[in-house]
Design an enzyme around this catalytic site. Structure first.
Site, PDB file in Angstrom:
ATOM      1  N   SER A 240       0.820  -1.214   0.000  1.00  0.00           N
ATOM      2  CA  SER A 240       0.000   0.000   0.000  1.00  0.00           C
ATOM      3  C   SER A 240       0.852   1.261   0.000  1.00  0.00           C
ATOM      4  CB  SER A 240      -0.960   0.002   1.189  1.00  0.00           C
ATOM      5  OG  SER A 240      -0.273  -0.231   2.407  1.00  0.00           O
ATOM      6  N   HIS A 270      -1.795  -8.871   1.946  1.00  0.00           N
ATOM      7  CA  HIS A 270      -1.484  -7.608   2.610  1.00  0.00           C
ATOM      8  C   HIS A 270      -2.582  -7.317   3.635  1.00  0.00           C
ATOM      9  CE1 HIS A 270       0.331  -3.869   3.421  1.00  0.00           C
ATOM     10  NE2 HIS A 270      -0.099  -3.138   2.414  1.00  0.00           N
ATOM     11  N   HIS A 318       6.436 -13.254   9.273  1.00  0.00           N
ATOM     12  CA  HIS A 318       6.458 -11.909   8.704  1.00  0.00           C
ATOM     13  C   HIS A 318       7.617 -11.814   7.733  1.00  0.00           C
ATOM     14  CE1 HIS A 318       6.829  -7.501   8.443  1.00  0.00           C
ATOM     15  NE2 HIS A 318       5.561  -7.484   8.784  1.00  0.00           N
ATOM     16  N   ARG A 327       3.203  -4.515  17.237  1.00  0.00           N
ATOM     17  CA  ARG A 327       1.800  -4.124  17.065  1.00  0.00           C
ATOM     18  C   ARG A 327       0.889  -5.203  17.657  1.00  0.00           C
ATOM     19  NH1 ARG A 327       1.655  -3.391  10.736  1.00  0.00           N
ATOM     20  NH2 ARG A 327       2.718  -5.387  10.998  1.00  0.00           N
ATOM     21  N   ASP A 373      -1.757  -9.238  12.471  1.00  0.00           N
ATOM     22  CA  ASP A 373      -3.048  -9.801  12.079  1.00  0.00           C
ATOM     23  C   ASP A 373      -3.519 -10.901  13.024  1.00  0.00           C
ATOM     24  OD1 ASP A 373      -3.252  -8.183   9.746  1.00  0.00           O
ATOM     25  OD2 ASP A 373      -1.824  -9.495   8.745  1.00  0.00           O
TER      26      ASP A 373
END
Length: 439
Positions: A240, A270, A318, A327, A373
């Protein structure tokens, strides 16, 4: 306003550094490219520049040099909250300076003058089939607003000047980050709440206002603030951010650029990954933990069943990180404080305790630790936002902050159009046989 003047000063101080690097040190070699990088998506090729954030394999993301805990600790907090406002974070992303409360209030007041989405944008989205994906609606909404672009108007005016072009990107960027939560809330209410729209509350900051507009209560205001900040930026190489940078490098205005970025974010590899992780977790819960607590022994056995059947454990691994995603940790800490007894969180927490060991023993995963996620969908589900095809829209609201900050600096420093050089497969085969390309 004061933020724009501060940013102008920062850019003027920064430009000579970039100019000197190109002029005096432009031929200094900083990396080599291998065939697997060439075929494998330019993985780890150092060819992008951003000072907004940096992703360290061991530390995770740093925003303007600060870790996530440091960022949350240093910024002014929303009234009665442990979390900073998104407005405070925006000032920090753009300038690298920790704002005062007065500076934050100025950004908040500025966004209030910008946040009204034109009615024709709502009309266009309402004309779409109701079963359209919400990311398509968001992308089309941003593209539709392109007629509002101050940068495009400046370019078409015949008075275009590269030195001041960033000022018009800044104006568009501020408009976009102020409007996108309003647009996202409209889409949510249209699709999932029978088009029962809730008006903007002019007294609230961005995160709190988003919570208000989708009918959420007080606790969700912090969810929104946290979520938008955590998902804002992840250096330049993710799809993005890179797409937004690439499209804007052609002097396409920020609306075109970010609509393209959103289209990349919608991909399953993504931004859509959070949706897929939650789907997997719920099915895992139904299969293994429907009527019992998720014990270490039960989850260990279930994870091995999953891996032995040829499936992966979504949310683990990752491309860059080689430790638990900070995160993930931030959201885990929120869950431990606010929803420790939520059954889905208890399952996710136990998977976190067990999965790294199982994946390490399995031996086919470079990074056995969870990414963002693995945790984010659980929080949304707990607060009743169970329409998981909307989760990427939430990601898109946050990611606008980083993308818009980056392209503002791109124009401020006069970065060139991005145009990598391609090679053919026969060229690669020839160089492979010769042991490398002859310089």
């Amino acid at each position: 306003m004061a933020l724009k003047e501060t940013l102008k000063q920062k850019l003027e101080e920064f430009r000579p550094r970039t100019t000197r690097l190109v002029k005096e040190f432009g031929k200094v070699k900083i990396d080599e490219v291998t065939i697997d990088q060439c075929i494998g998506g330019a993985r780890d090729v150092r060819c992008l520049v951003t000072d907004i954030s940096y992703l360290d394999p061991q530390e995770g993301i740093r925003f303007r040099g600060k870790t996530i805990p440091e960022t949350f600790a240093c910024l002014p907090k929303a009234a009665g909250s442990d979390y900073p406002t998104v407005e405070a974070f925006w000032y920090f992303l753009l300038t690298g300076d920790v704002p005062t409360q007065e500076q934050v209030d100025a950004v908040l007041a500025d966004w209030k003058t910008r946040q009204a989405v034109p009615q024709y944008v709502f009309d266009i989205i309402r004309a779409m089939p109701l079963d359209s994906h919400p990311m398509a609606m968001l992308s089309i909404g941003i593209t539709a607003m392109q007629r509002e672009s101050k940068f495009a108007a400046f370019y078409e005016s015949g008075k275009f000047n590269k030195t001041v072009a960033w000022e018009y990107v800044y104006e568009d960027a501020c408009d976009i980050v102020a409007r996108i939560p309003v647009l996202a809330a409209f889409i949510y209410n249209l699709k999932y709440r029978g088009d029962k729209q809730i008006a903007i509350d002019p007294a609230l900051d961005m995160g709190a206002n988003f919570a208000h507009m989708i009918g959420q209560g007080e606790e969700y205001k912090d969810v929104a603030r946290m979520y938008f900040i955590l998902h804002s930026d992840h250096e330049s190489g993710n799809v993005s951010a890179h797409t937004t940078h690439l499209v804007h490098s052609a002097l396409s205005d920020p609306y075109y650029a970010y609509a393209a970025g959103l289209d990349g974010l919608a991909g399953p590899l993504h931004g859509r990954a959070n949706q897929e992780v939650l789907d997997w977790t719920i099915k895992f819960q139904e299969k293994y933990c429907k009527d019992q607590e998720p014990t270490r022994e039960l989850i260990t056995r279930a994870l091995w069943d999953t891996l032995n059947s040829g499936q992966v454990i979504p949310g683990y691994g990752h491309a860059v990180l080689r430790k638990t995603d900070p995160r993930y940790t931030s959201q885990r800490e929120f869950c431990q404080k606010h929803l420790p007894n939520d059954p889905l969180f208890k399952l996710v927490a136990m998977i976190f305790e067990v999965a790294p060991g199982v994946l390490t023993e399995h031996g086919k995963t470079k990074n056995p630790w969870p990414n963002v996620d693995a945790q984010s969908g659980v929080i949304q589900w707990h607060y009743g936002v169970k329409e998981w095809d909307f989760y990427t829209v939430l990601f898109g609201v946050g990611r606008a902050l980083g993308c818009m900050a980056n392209i503002t600096w791109d124009r401020g420093l006069g970065y060139a159009i991005e145009r990598p050089k391609s090679v053919t497969t026969p060229m690669l085969e020839k160089w492979a046989a010769e042991g490398g390309r002859k310089m």
